[in-house]
Design a protein around this motif. Structure first.
Motif, PDB file in Angstrom:
ATOM      1  N   SER A  80       0.825  -1.105  -0.109  1.00  0.00           N
ATOM      2  CA  SER A  80      -0.011   0.128  -0.075  1.00  0.00           C
ATOM      3  C   SER A  80       0.955   1.214   0.008  1.00  0.00           C
ATOM      4  O   SER A  80       2.090   1.142   0.446  1.00  0.00           O
ATOM      5  N   ILE A  81       0.353   2.313  -0.368  1.00  0.00           N
ATOM      6  CA  ILE A  81       1.195   3.541  -0.334  1.00  0.00           C
ATOM      7  C   ILE A  81       1.914   3.886   0.703  1.00  0.00           C
ATOM      8  O   ILE A  81       2.850   4.798   0.883  1.00  0.00           O
ATOM      9  N   TRP A  82       1.086   3.618   1.863  1.00  0.00           N
ATOM     10  CA  TRP A  82       1.564   4.123   3.169  1.00  0.00           C
ATOM     11  C   TRP A  82       2.792   3.168   3.475  1.00  0.00           C
ATOM     12  O   TRP A  82       3.644   3.707   4.269  1.00  0.00           O
ATOM     13  N   ARG A  83       2.814   1.938   3.059  1.00  0.00           N
ATOM     14  CA  ARG A  83       4.312   1.094   3.535  1.00  0.00           C
ATOM     15  C   ARG A  83       5.128   1.311   2.596  1.00  0.00           C
ATOM     16  O   ARG A  83       6.173   0.964   3.166  1.00  0.00           O
ATOM     17  N   ARG A  84       4.775   1.848   1.454  1.00  0.00           N
ATOM     18  CA  ARG A  84       5.736   2.013   0.377  1.00  0.00           C
ATOM     19  C   ARG A  84       6.568   3.365   0.530  1.00  0.00           C
ATOM     20  O   ARG A  84       7.474   3.852   0.101  1.00  0.00           O
ATOM     21  N   ALA A  85       5.866   4.431   1.413  1.00  0.00           N
ATOM     22  CA  ALA A  85       6.365   5.651   1.734  1.00  0.00           C
ATOM     23  C   ALA A  85       7.612   5.912   2.251  1.00  0.00           C
ATOM     24  O   ALA A  85       7.912   4.807   3.202  1.00  0.00           O
ATOM     25  N   SER A  86       8.333   6.603   1.893  1.00  0.00           N
ATOM     26  CA  SER A  86       9.607   6.855   2.471  1.00  0.00           C
ATOM     27  C   SER A  86       9.519   7.088   3.920  1.00  0.00           C
ATOM     28  O   SER A  86       8.689   8.140   4.147  1.00  0.00           O
ATOM     29  N   VAL A  87      10.698   6.885   4.641  1.00  0.00           N
ATOM     30  CA  VAL A  87      10.397   7.353   6.223  1.00  0.00           C
ATOM     31  C   VAL A  87      10.595   8.732   6.338  1.00  0.00           C
ATOM     32  O   VAL A  87       9.713   9.378   7.402  1.00  0.00           O
ATOM     33  N   ILE A  88      11.012   9.573   5.469  1.00  0.00           N
ATOM     34  CA  ILE A  88      11.226  10.958   5.658  1.00  0.00           C
ATOM     35  C   ILE A  88       9.624  11.498   5.569  1.00  0.00           C
ATOM     36  O   ILE A  88       9.507  12.397   6.556  1.00  0.00           O
ATOM     37  N   ASP A  89       9.117  11.128   4.468  1.00  0.00           N
ATOM     38  CA  ASP A  89       7.691  11.651   3.995  1.00  0.00           C
ATOM     39  C   ASP A  89       6.962  11.318   5.346  1.00  0.00           C
ATOM     40  O   ASP A  89       6.052  12.101   5.805  1.00  0.00           O
ATOM     41  N   LEU A  90       6.700   9.965   5.742  1.00  0.00           N
ATOM     42  CA  LEU A  90       6.099   9.646   7.084  1.00  0.00           C
ATOM     43  C   LEU A  90       6.562  10.466   7.985  1.00  0.00           C
ATOM     44  O   LEU A  90       5.494  11.146   8.859  1.00  0.00           O
ATOM     45  N   GLY A  91       7.720  10.794   8.282  1.00  0.00           N
ATOM     46  CA  GLY A  91       8.115  11.709   9.398  1.00  0.00           C
ATOM     47  C   GLY A  91       7.384  13.049   9.057  1.00  0.00           C
ATOM     48  O   GLY A  91       7.058  13.559  10.203  1.00  0.00           O
ATOM     49  N   TYR A  92       7.439  13.710   8.026  1.00  0.00           N
ATOM     50  CA  TYR A  92       6.676  15.057   7.724  1.00  0.00           C
ATOM     51  C   TYR A  92       5.587  15.023   8.256  1.00  0.00           C
ATOM     52  O   TYR A  92       5.088  15.980   8.706  1.00  0.00           O
ATOM     53  N   VAL A  93       4.746  14.071   7.708  1.00  0.00           N
ATOM     54  CA  VAL A  93       3.469  13.790   8.030  1.00  0.00           C
ATOM     55  C   VAL A  93       3.035  13.792   9.327  1.00  0.00           C
ATOM     56  O   VAL A  93       2.006  14.486   9.915  1.00  0.00           O
ATOM     57  N   ALA A  94       3.857  13.040   9.931  1.00  0.00           N
ATOM     58  CA  ALA A  94       3.801  12.829  11.570  1.00  0.00           C
ATOM     59  C   ALA A  94       3.971  14.278  12.168  1.00  0.00           C
ATOM     60  O   ALA A  94       3.062  14.656  13.013  1.00  0.00           O
ATOM     61  N   TYR A  95       5.096  14.735  11.869  1.00  0.00           N
ATOM     62  CA  TYR A  95       5.427  16.091  12.638  1.00  0.00           C
ATOM     63  C   TYR A  95       4.134  17.165  12.450  1.00  0.00           C
ATOM     64  O   TYR A  95       3.760  17.657  12.937  1.00  0.00           O
ATOM     65  N   GLY A  96       3.916  17.160  11.118  1.00  0.00           N
ATOM     66  CA  GLY A  96       2.882  18.128  10.445  1.00  0.00           C
ATOM     67  C   GLY A  96       1.659  17.772  11.296  1.00  0.00           C
ATOM     68  O   GLY A  96       0.850  18.915  11.799  1.00  0.00           O
ATOM     69  N   GLY A  97       1.177  16.593  11.243  1.00  0.00           N
ATOM     70  CA  GLY A  97      -0.071  16.135  12.082  1.00  0.00           C
ATOM     71  C   GLY A  97      -0.097  16.780  13.348  1.00  0.00           C
ATOM     72  O   GLY A  97      -1.163  17.024  14.007  1.00  0.00           O
ATOM     73  N   LEU A  98       1.067  16.497  13.942  1.00  0.00           N
ATOM     74  CA  LEU A  98       1.122  16.871  15.330  1.00  0.00           C
ATOM     75  C   LEU A  98       0.905  18.336  15.649  1.00  0.00           C
ATOM     76  O   LEU A  98      -0.048  18.888  16.501  1.00  0.00           O
ATOM     77  N   ILE A  99       1.604  19.162  14.654  1.00  0.00           N
ATOM     78  CA  ILE A  99       1.474  20.605  14.782  1.00  0.00           C
ATOM     79  C   ILE A  99       0.029  20.959  14.475  1.00  0.00           C
ATOM     80  O   ILE A  99      -0.500  21.828  15.278  1.00  0.00           O
ATOM     81  N   VAL A 100      -0.540  20.441  13.431  1.00  0.00           N
ATOM     82  CA  VAL A 100      -1.985  20.644  13.294  1.00  0.00           C
ATOM     83  C   VAL A 100      -2.820  20.439  14.597  1.00  0.00           C
ATOM     84  O   VAL A 100      -3.761  21.207  15.097  1.00  0.00           O
ATOM     85  N   SER A 101      -2.587  19.250  15.125  1.00  0.00           N
ATOM     86  CA  SER A 101      -3.261  18.902  16.585  1.00  0.00           C
ATOM     87  C   SER A 101      -3.232  19.956  17.523  1.00  0.00           C
ATOM     88  O   SER A 101      -4.067  20.398  18.119  1.00  0.00           O
ATOM     89  N   VAL A 102      -2.164  20.191  17.736  1.00  0.00           N
ATOM     90  CA  VAL A 102      -1.668  21.094  18.673  1.00  0.00           C
ATOM     91  C   VAL A 102      -2.204  22.590  18.349  1.00  0.00           C
ATOM     92  O   VAL A 102      -3.016  23.066  19.195  1.00  0.00           O
ATOM     93  N   VAL A 103      -2.214  22.987  17.220  1.00  0.00           N
ATOM     94  CA  VAL A 103      -2.884  24.237  16.886  1.00  0.00           C
ATOM     95  C   VAL A 103      -4.575  24.306  17.131  1.00  0.00           C
ATOM     96  O   VAL A 103      -4.762  24.898  17.781  1.00  0.00           O
ATOM     97  N   VAL A 104      -4.977  23.081  16.644  1.00  0.00           N
ATOM     98  CA  VAL A 104      -6.596  23.171  16.722  1.00  0.00           C
ATOM     99  C   VAL A 104      -6.675  22.937  18.335  1.00  0.00           C
ATOM    100  O   VAL A 104      -7.767  23.895  18.682  1.00  0.00           O
ATOM    101  N   LEU A 105      -6.136  22.367  19.004  1.00  0.00           N
ATOM    102  CA  LEU A 105      -6.244  22.037  20.621  1.00  0.00           C
ATOM    103  C   LEU A 105      -6.190  23.602  21.089  1.00  0.00           C
ATOM    104  O   LEU A 105      -7.054  24.012  22.086  1.00  0.00           O
TER     105      LEU A 105
END
Lengths: 299, 320, 365
Positions: free
Chosen positions: A19-44
């Motif tokens: 699946s695209i998520w398993r194929r994704a590079s670690v870097i991109d996953l890291g970016y998404v994780a960090y971004g998701g964290l930030i978005v959550s913090v902002v919303v909260l």
């Protein structure tokens, strides 16, 4: 430096496409994780700020504890040059850009989608007209246009975000148009039409929802990042919320003199907040882009 | 270039010029529209400012011929613009055109200089990344570019000023004035550096260039060039470097101009950006309008130049 | 008998699919020999690895890991070297059950090495022409100038004017009409056939010892294809240049090749003099070759069976290689006697006639 390639299994399943998520590079996953964290913090934090759930009163002046470093006297991020708690002010500062930013994003996506669909699907003259307006809007540096609007009307952040939204329309429109061209080349649209699908279905369901939704999400995150940048720049220039109401931009501006005297923190704290937040939205957008839309040349 | 080839190119360029003119017309319409719709009818005031002797008009609007219809106003304003008459500043009473010329040049220096800085950073990184597709250096560099692009440029300005004051003992705020040791160029250098690094487009420029360079290097004709032992960069230059660089630079001019507004504020640089800020505060319509027009014109000029380069390089472009 | 001009030994070029976490074994143990003055035709379906073989010789493999093992010996009048020299120092292989399952390769160092070796080879020793000639030429430069570039780089005609003269000479040689005008044309203004002629001119103008032609007729209209083949035949007669001709079109191979190697699934399955390999009544050949010949649209074939004969099955997936013969799944000549062998063990090339080798259990000794 040697690159290693391993084939773990002898037999490879025929359609062993991960699946695209398993194929994704670690870097991109890291970016998404960090971004998701930030978005959550902002919303909260936005919610916290809206309900005034703050650690300290953001306006409470404390002459005892001026320019305190993080940690002093229960102030997690220290205090500014008037002894006000920085963390509380940062949280409250989110109010300044959150809803306006959303407004800008909604306008950009709605307008961009509408125009992109028209230009891409109808083509011909409609395309020429839309392209003309897109180029027209793109001709203005955003800040200059905003200053013009401020001079003409008033420095209302919602007016401004409407303008920001409008300036974001060309980008979204051209991306959607590009997607349609791509689908056209794959004869996707011709096939759908041949099947007798009604135009509205083709547009809404097939083009937008199936093929463009990743693109729209990505543009939404990038657009929010842009909106934050604009709002903070404007309030730095003095056109946003006014003291004592905090906004990240005016916090940096207020602390500027102290910065030059060696007192870095009052200006740097909001600047870092801006940095980490905008970075979060950018990385989220780009990471998602790489994962969902596929980097070229990947195996 | 042979004459037979030159004519179609001239035709294409002519078309670009017409398009640019049409867009500039549209720009003027947008600016007009905003001012016209604004409360308090600033437009008539603007037109009055464009009149030769402003004092005489007070109370004699119609007699002096300030048109009342919107298209009349638009036409009058436009005709004045074309002759360089941008009206008079509400704040200073001076002709706006002159002001713009003076500050415009300062902003031009700032903008061009910082574009150069951005390119000087972005191009080597993009080249390196495209050449070494999977180097371990790529990821940290890309991340660094993202971080730099998310930095608020105003804060970066203060950092730069602080460093210069305390480590180099130079006060970059005294622009134009003689420093104690005549190092005038430092005053230029700092804002240009700060805007060049902090304009927020770095990551995207790097990414775009790397993608384009990489794409061209994978083209069939580059493979042929390698196969015949020719120098690859010579073949890849036009499509892989010249075109992408001009294209990305032209498209980022609006962002750099926006950044200039902020940087001029931080460094007290007497350019169009700072003037715009002043005008917005004072609601000085002629000035802000003039700045908006000039800025848009600058953007369109950049775009036109890019199209010129593209047409000149592309053998097929003249066929359209 | 002097040594062959080009000798490829046990060449393996792999790619890696991250999605499948497996190697794509495009070239999996290929041996080829091209003798001086002869044209070796390499024929096979798309995906058989023939183009990648040629790219491996030129050091132009596009992705990683690329060439992992092998020896490519080039022996011309001027040089004698192994084009894959030093490969072992940059690559480490891990095998399991006889198959390569792990590759560790220092790509950057290897590329530097290849560029160093190939710098004096590309052009003066080996020249290559490609398919889709319109996209293989630089669209931003007049074709004549691209030919002159080769001339100035690799021959003694260094000056602009004399290089142009020479380029015109070659353009004439490849039978392009009005060479003087065509010189200044850009590729977009020329037809596919003309572009291919220009590319041939460009390749020959550097006076190479070996010409590699990778699908020179693919991408062109049928009638133009015939013309190009005519041209190549003529040039072969006039210049006697050694050629490695790659094509999936057996008709092209028939007309131009002196010797033929048939490739399937990344290996050579048959190799021998063109006469022998193509002989219509020959029973001693690889089933794949037989099928290829039978599938060619020709009067004889249709008369024999009444309709076109396609080869059953799908092209071999070079990711999942079978344990036995690679052609087993599609072979229509398997007998019960050898079935177990065909399924279980890959046959080796065995000589069925002087100079004629076949990789098949039917003909193994």
């Amino acid at each position: 430096m040697r690159r290693r390639y391993r084939q773990p299994r002898f037999e490879v399943e025929d359609h062993a496409e991960l699946s695209i998520w398993r194929r994704a590079s670690v870097i991109d996953l890291g970016y998404v994780a960090y971004g998701g964290l930030i978005v959550s913090v902002v919303v909260l934090s936005y919610i916290a700020g809206a309900f005034a759930l703050l650690p300290f009163d953001p306006q409470a002046i404390d002459f005892e504890l001026l320019n305190a470093p993080p940690g002093a006297g229960d102030h997690w991020l220290g205090t500014d040059f008037l002894g006000r708690d920085i963390l509380a002010r940062l949280i409250l500062g989110i109010q300044a850009y959150f809803l306006p930013g959303l407004l800008a994003v909604v306008i950009a996506l709605a307008g961009g989608t509408a125009f992109g669909l028209v230009a891409g699907y109808r083509g011909g003259r409609a395309d020429t007209v839309v392209t003309y307006f897109a180029n027209l809007i793109d001709s203005f540096p955003r800040l200059v246009l905003i200053l013009l609007v401020i001079a003409a009307f008033k420095p209302d952040i919602y007016y401004i975000m409407v303008v920001v939204g409008i300036t974001g329309v060309p980008t979204v429109a051209s991306l959607i148009k590009g997607k349609i061209q791509f689908l056209r080349e794959k004869n996707f649209i011709e096939a759908a039409q041949a099947l007798g699908l009604p135009t509205r279905t083709i547009l809404l369901k097939h083009i937008l929802w199936y093929n463009c939704r990743a693109l729209l999400i990505i543009q939404a995150t990038l657009g929010m990042g842009e909106a934050i940048l604009i709002e903070t720049s404007l309030s730095y220039l003095g056109f946003g919320v006014q003291e004592p109401t905090p906004s990240w931009g005016n916090m940096v501006q207020a602390g500027a003199n102290y910065f030059l005297q060696g007192n870095f923190w009052p200006s740097t704290a909001p600047a870092l907040a801006i940095l980490f937040t905008i970075l979060g939205f950018h990385l989220l957008g780009d990471g998602l882009n790489n994962i969902l839309e596929g980097k070229r040349g990947r195996q | 270039m042979k004459l037979a080839a030159a004519l179609p190119i001239a035709r294409t360029l002519g078309r670009e010029l017409v398009l640019t003119a049409l867009l500039l017309l549209g720009v003027s319409a947008v600016v007009f529209g905003i001012l016209y719709l604004a409360p308090g009818d600033p437009f008539s005031a603007l037109l009055e400012g464009q009149m030769p002797d402003a004092q005489a008009i007070a109370g004699l609007r119609e007699a002096m011929g300030v048109p009342q219809t919107w298209y009349g106003q638009y036409w009058a304003w436009l005709s004045n613009l074309v002759t360089g008459n941008f009206g008079t500043s509400v704040r200073t009473g001076l002709p706006v055109g002159q002001e713009l010329l003076r500050v415009g040049i300062n902003t031009l220096i700032l903008t061009l200089g910082s574009m150069l800085v951005t390119l000087l950073i972005a191009v080597p990184i993009a080249l390196g990344a495209a050449a070494r597709r999977r180097s371990p250096v790529n990821a940290p560099l890309t991340l660094a570019a993202y971080v730099v692009s998310a930095l608020p440029v105003f804060w970066l300005g203060y950092v730069a000023i602080y460093i210069f004051i305390h480590y180099f003992n130079i006060f970059p705020l005294a622009f134009g004035g003689a420093g104690s040791d005549g190092k005038v160029w430092i005053y230029y250098l700092l804002p240009i550096l700060v805007l060049g690094v902090g304009n927020g487009t770095l990551a995207e420029i790097i990414r775009y260039l790397r993608e384009e360079i990489g794409r061209v290097l994978a083209e069939d004709y580059i493979r042929t060039a390698r196969a015949k032992g020719a120098k690859v960069w010579r073949h890849a230059f036009k499509e892989g470097f010249l075109i992408p660089v001009t294209e990305i630079v032209a498209s980022k001019i609006p962002f750099i101009l926006g950044g200039a507004v902020i940087v001029e504020q931080v460094f007290n640089w007497p350019g169009m950006g700072r003037l715009a800020w002043q005008a917005a505060q004072d609601r000085d319509f002629p000035v802000i309008m003039g700045i908006a027009l000039v800025a848009a014109a600058f953007v369109r000029l950049g775009s036109l130049l890019q199209r010129v380069v593209f047409t000149a390089v592309n053998p097929r472009a003249s066929q359209e | 008998m002097s040594a062959p001009l080009l000798s490829i030994e046990d060449l393996r070029t792999y790619f890696y699919s991250r999605a499948k976490r497996a190697f794509i074994r495009s070239v999996d143990g290929v041996n080829l020999e091209v003798n001086r003055g002869e044209t070796l035709g390499v024929v096979g379906e798309s995906g058989s690895g023939k183009s990648i073989t040629a790219l491996s010789v030129m050091g132009l493999v596009p992705a990683e890991p690329g060439v992992v093992t092998g020896r490519i010996r080039l022996k011309t009048d001027r040089i004698d070297k192994n084009l894959l020299d030093d490969l072992d120092n940059h690559v480490e292989l891990g095998r399991r059950r006889g198959r390569i399952m792990e590759v560790a390769k220092n790509e950057t160092a290897w590329r530097e090495n290849v560029e160093r070796i190939m710098a004096s080879v590309r052009g003066p020793e080996i020249a290559m022409i490609f398919q889709n000639p319109k996209s293989a030429l630089n669209p931003y430069s007049p074709v004549g100038r691209q030919i002159s570039e080769s001339i100035r780089l690799h021959t003694n005609y260094r000056g602009k004017a004399e290089a142009r003269e020479r380029a015109l000479y070659w353009l004439e040689r490849v039978k392009i009409d009005s060479p003087g005008l065509r010189y200044d044309n850009y590729p977009y203004g020329l037809s596919g056939g003309m572009c291919q002629r220009a590319m041939i001119a460009m390749a020959l103008s550097s006076e190479p010892a070996l010409l590699i032609a990778d699908e020179p007729t693919t991408g062109l209209d049928a009638t133009i294809q015939a013309r190009i083949v005519d041209l190549l035949a003529e040039l072969k007669r006039e210049l006697g240049i050694t050629t490695l001709l790659i094509s999936h079109d057996i008709g092209v191979i028939q007309r131009l090749a002196d010797r033929i190697s048939v490739m399937y699934g990344g290996t050579v399955v048959e190799s021998g003099p063109a006469r022998d390999v193509l002989a219509p009544d020959n029973d001693i050949r690889h089933p794949y070759t037989a099928a290829l010949l039978a599938s060619k649209p020709s009067a004889r074939n249709i008369a024999a069976k009444g309709r076109l004969q396609a080869i059953e099955g799908e092209v071999l997936d070079t990711v999942n290689l079978p344990a036995g013969c690679r052609f087993y799944g599609r072979c229509n000549k398997v007998t019960d006697a050898i079935r177990a062998q065909c399924a279980g063990e890959e046959p080796k090339l065995s000589e069925v006639a002087p100079g004629h080798r076949v990789r098949c259990w039917l003909h193994a000794k």
